[in-house]
Design a protein around this motif. Structure first.
Motif, PDB file in Angstrom:
ATOM      1  N   CYS A 161     -41.731  -4.495 -25.759  1.00 40.95           N
ATOM      2  CA  CYS A 161     -41.080  -4.696 -24.459  1.00 40.95           C
ATOM      3  C   CYS A 161     -40.351  -3.423 -24.020  1.00 40.95           C
ATOM      4  N   ARG A 162     -39.674  -2.786 -24.960  1.00 40.00           N
ATOM      5  CA  ARG A 162     -38.972  -1.547 -24.637  1.00 40.00           C
ATOM      6  C   ARG A 162     -39.946  -0.472 -24.159  1.00 40.00           C
ATOM      7  N   GLU A 163     -41.055  -0.319 -24.859  1.00 45.16           N
ATOM      8  CA  GLU A 163     -42.029   0.699 -24.468  1.00 45.16           C
ATOM      9  C   GLU A 163     -42.657   0.370 -23.116  1.00 45.16           C
ATOM     10  N   THR A 164     -42.904  -0.899 -22.872  1.00 48.10           N
ATOM     11  CA  THR A 164     -43.434  -1.312 -21.571  1.00 48.10           C
ATOM     12  C   THR A 164     -42.447  -0.975 -20.459  1.00 48.10           C
ATOM     13  N   PHE A 165     -41.183  -1.253 -20.709  1.00 51.50           N
ATOM     14  CA  PHE A 165     -40.142  -0.961 -19.726  1.00 51.50           C
ATOM     15  C   PHE A 165     -40.062   0.533 -19.447  1.00 51.50           C
ATOM     16  N   LEU A 166     -40.074   1.340 -20.489  1.00 50.99           N
ATOM     17  CA  LEU A 166     -39.990   2.790 -20.300  1.00 50.99           C
ATOM     18  C   LEU A 166     -41.155   3.299 -19.454  1.00 50.99           C
ATOM     19  N   ALA A 167     -42.350   2.791 -19.714  1.00 49.88           N
ATOM     20  CA  ALA A 167     -43.512   3.223 -18.934  1.00 49.88           C
ATOM     21  C   ALA A 167     -43.365   2.834 -17.468  1.00 49.88           C
ATOM     22  N   ASN A 168     -42.884   1.627 -17.219  1.00 52.23           N
ATOM     23  CA  ASN A 168     -42.718   1.178 -15.834  1.00 52.23           C
ATOM     24  C   ASN A 168     -41.577   1.896 -15.133  1.00 52.23           C
ATOM     25  N   VAL A 169     -40.506   2.201 -15.855  1.00 52.66           N
ATOM     26  CA  VAL A 169     -39.416   2.966 -15.248  1.00 52.66           C
ATOM     27  C   VAL A 169     -39.881   4.383 -14.926  1.00 52.66           C
ATOM     28  N   GLY A 170     -40.699   4.965 -15.806  1.00 55.20           N
ATOM     29  CA  GLY A 170     -41.256   6.275 -15.499  1.00 55.20           C
ATOM     30  C   GLY A 170     -42.088   6.250 -14.231  1.00 55.20           C
ATOM     31  N   TYR A 171     -42.888   5.212 -14.083  1.00 55.98           N
ATOM     32  CA  TYR A 171     -43.678   5.035 -12.866  1.00 55.98           C
ATOM     33  C   TYR A 171     -42.755   4.926 -11.646  1.00 55.98           C
ATOM     34  N   ALA A 172     -41.714   4.094 -11.763  1.00 56.14           N
ATOM     35  CA  ALA A 172     -40.777   3.909 -10.656  1.00 56.14           C
ATOM     36  C   ALA A 172     -40.073   5.215 -10.309  1.00 56.14           C
ATOM     37  N   ALA A 173     -39.643   5.953 -11.328  1.00 50.22           N
ATOM     38  CA  ALA A 173     -38.910   7.201 -11.092  1.00 50.22           C
ATOM     39  C   ALA A 173     -39.782   8.226 -10.383  1.00 50.22           C
ATOM     40  N   ASP A 174     -41.026   8.330 -10.792  1.00 46.69           N
ATOM     41  CA  ASP A 174     -41.924   9.297 -10.154  1.00 46.69           C
ATOM     42  C   ASP A 174     -42.175   8.935  -8.697  1.00 46.69           C
ATOM     43  N   ARG A 175     -42.424   7.657  -8.426  1.00 39.03           N
ATOM     44  CA  ARG A 175     -42.628   7.227  -7.039  1.00 39.03           C
ATOM     45  C   ARG A 175     -41.351   7.384  -6.216  1.00 39.03           C
ATOM     46  N   ALA A 176     -40.223   7.045  -6.830  1.00 40.99           N
ATOM     47  CA  ALA A 176     -38.943   7.130  -6.115  1.00 40.99           C
ATOM     48  C   ALA A 176     -38.573   8.568  -5.789  1.00 40.99           C
ATOM     49  N   ALA A 177     -38.913   9.492  -6.672  1.00 47.88           N
ATOM     50  CA  ALA A 177     -38.578  10.896  -6.442  1.00 47.88           C
ATOM     51  C   ALA A 177     -39.216  11.410  -5.165  1.00 47.88           C
ATOM     52  N   GLU A 178     -40.387  10.909  -4.833  1.00 49.70           N
ATOM     53  CA  GLU A 178     -41.068  11.322  -3.609  1.00 49.70           C
ATOM     54  C   GLU A 178     -40.279  10.926  -2.364  1.00 49.70           C
ATOM     55  N   LEU A 179     -39.430   9.894  -2.517  1.00 49.50           N
ATOM     56  CA  LEU A 179     -38.639   9.386  -1.386  1.00 49.50           C
ATOM     57  C   LEU A 179     -37.184   9.823  -1.459  1.00 49.50           C
ATOM     58  N   GLY A 180     -36.822  10.572  -2.498  1.00 47.20           N
ATOM     59  CA  GLY A 180     -35.423  10.944  -2.673  1.00 47.20           C
ATOM     60  C   GLY A 180     -34.556   9.796  -3.132  1.00 47.20           C
ATOM     61  N   VAL A 181     -35.154   8.820  -3.832  1.00 51.12           N
ATOM     62  CA  VAL A 181     -34.438   7.625  -4.305  1.00 51.12           C
ATOM     63  C   VAL A 181     -34.165   7.755  -5.803  1.00 51.12           C
ATOM     64  N   ASN A 182     -32.986   7.310  -6.226  1.00 53.90           N
ATOM     65  CA  ASN A 182     -32.626   7.276  -7.636  1.00 53.90           C
ATOM     66  C   ASN A 182     -32.887   5.896  -8.223  1.00 53.90           C
ATOM     67  N   ILE A 183     -33.252   5.867  -9.501  1.00 55.55           N
ATOM     68  CA  ILE A 183     -33.503   4.619 -10.215  1.00 55.55           C
ATOM     69  C   ILE A 183     -32.316   4.308 -11.122  1.00 55.55           C
TER      70      ILE A 183
END
Length: 258
Positions: free
Chosen positions: A118-140
């Motif tokens: 579960c932890r590894e799954t979360f880290l992968a999804n947060v990485g995905y969110a962070a990369d997409r959010a960075a394009e918008l100037g959004v922090n996670i």
């Protein structure tokens, strides 16, 4: 100067959701947050924000099936596609609402699940969110939830939150420091603020143990506000509590700050 926001999922609940924006502005707030916007078109919420000159500062990714006990799906193996659709939906709202921060909800880890997976799954999804959010100037934001409130949530301690932020290795992933949950789990709040310091992206407050107005209970919030000033915290402090006797009668604590 510290900046305060009203959580519209907990405050002003005497009113329908879309009427709470006006009430918050009339009470003196210039910023708001809430749990979830997804029951309303983004355009409808944006009209309320603009009409009352409010900044939206935070909301959450979708919670999943709350009737089944879920509280986020980003840490649930096998649900990656759903988690990423949720993240994409949330970021679309963040862009439309000009919201600078998004809390990615992890989820409840039942005994049938492998905690490390579960932890590894979360880290992968947060990485995905962070990369997409960075394009918008959004922090996670990542938030630990206390077992008293959310049993078996993926993580409950601020130190676990910091470790997850470190593991993601993205510059736009921060600790969402809810001082109510932190007192229940970690204690030593001044040390937490001093140590986490620049890793803190958002702060939430409520009295302990009753989760009412922050001018009651065992936690000395004026002391903690000073600690946040001393570390030059520049984010928002959100009032995320259940009013003891109605919202307006309990706002005396925040009036000097608004």
């Amino acid at each position: 100067m510290l900046k305060f926001a009203a959580n519209l999922s907990m405050l002003f609940t005497e009113l329908p959701f879309l009427q709470r924006f006006a009430a918050a502005a009339e009470a003196g707030f210039r910023a708001v947050e809430f749990l979830f916007p997804y029951d309303y078109p983004a355009e409808e919420i944006k009209r309320q924000l603009d009409a009352h000159q409010l900044q939206l500062v935070l909301f959450n990714t979708p919670p999943g099936d709350t009737a089944a006990g879920e509280w986020g799906v980003a840490a649930l193996p096998g649900r990656e596609a759903e988690a990423r659709r949720d993240i994409d939906q949330a970021l679309a709202y963040a862009r439309a609402l000009e919201c600078p921060s998004l809390h990615v909800m992890a989820g409840v880890v039942t005994p049938a699940l492998n905690a490390e997976q579960c932890r590894e799954t979360f880290l992968a999804n947060v990485g995905y969110a962070a990369d997409r959010a960075a394009e918008l100037g959004v922090n996670i934001m990542l938030e630990a939830l206390s077992p008293q409130v959310r049993p078996n949530y993926l993580f409950s301690s601020q130190w676990q939150t910091l470790a997850l932020c470190d593991a993601v290795q993205r510059p736009n992933v921060y600790v969402q420091l809810d001082l109510f949950h932190a007192q229940l789990v970690d204690g030593n709040l001044t040390n937490l603020i001093t140590t986490l310091n620049a890793r803190i992206g958002h702060v939430q407050i409520a009295s302990v143990p009753d989760r009412h107005e922050p001018d009651r209970g065992e936690t000395d919030y004026p002391w903690l506000f000073n600690a946040l000033r001393e570390v030059n915290y520049r984010g928002y402090i959100a009032a995320e509590y259940h009013p003891a006797n109605g919202t307006l009668p309990g706002l005396g604590w925040v009036k000097p700050w608004l």
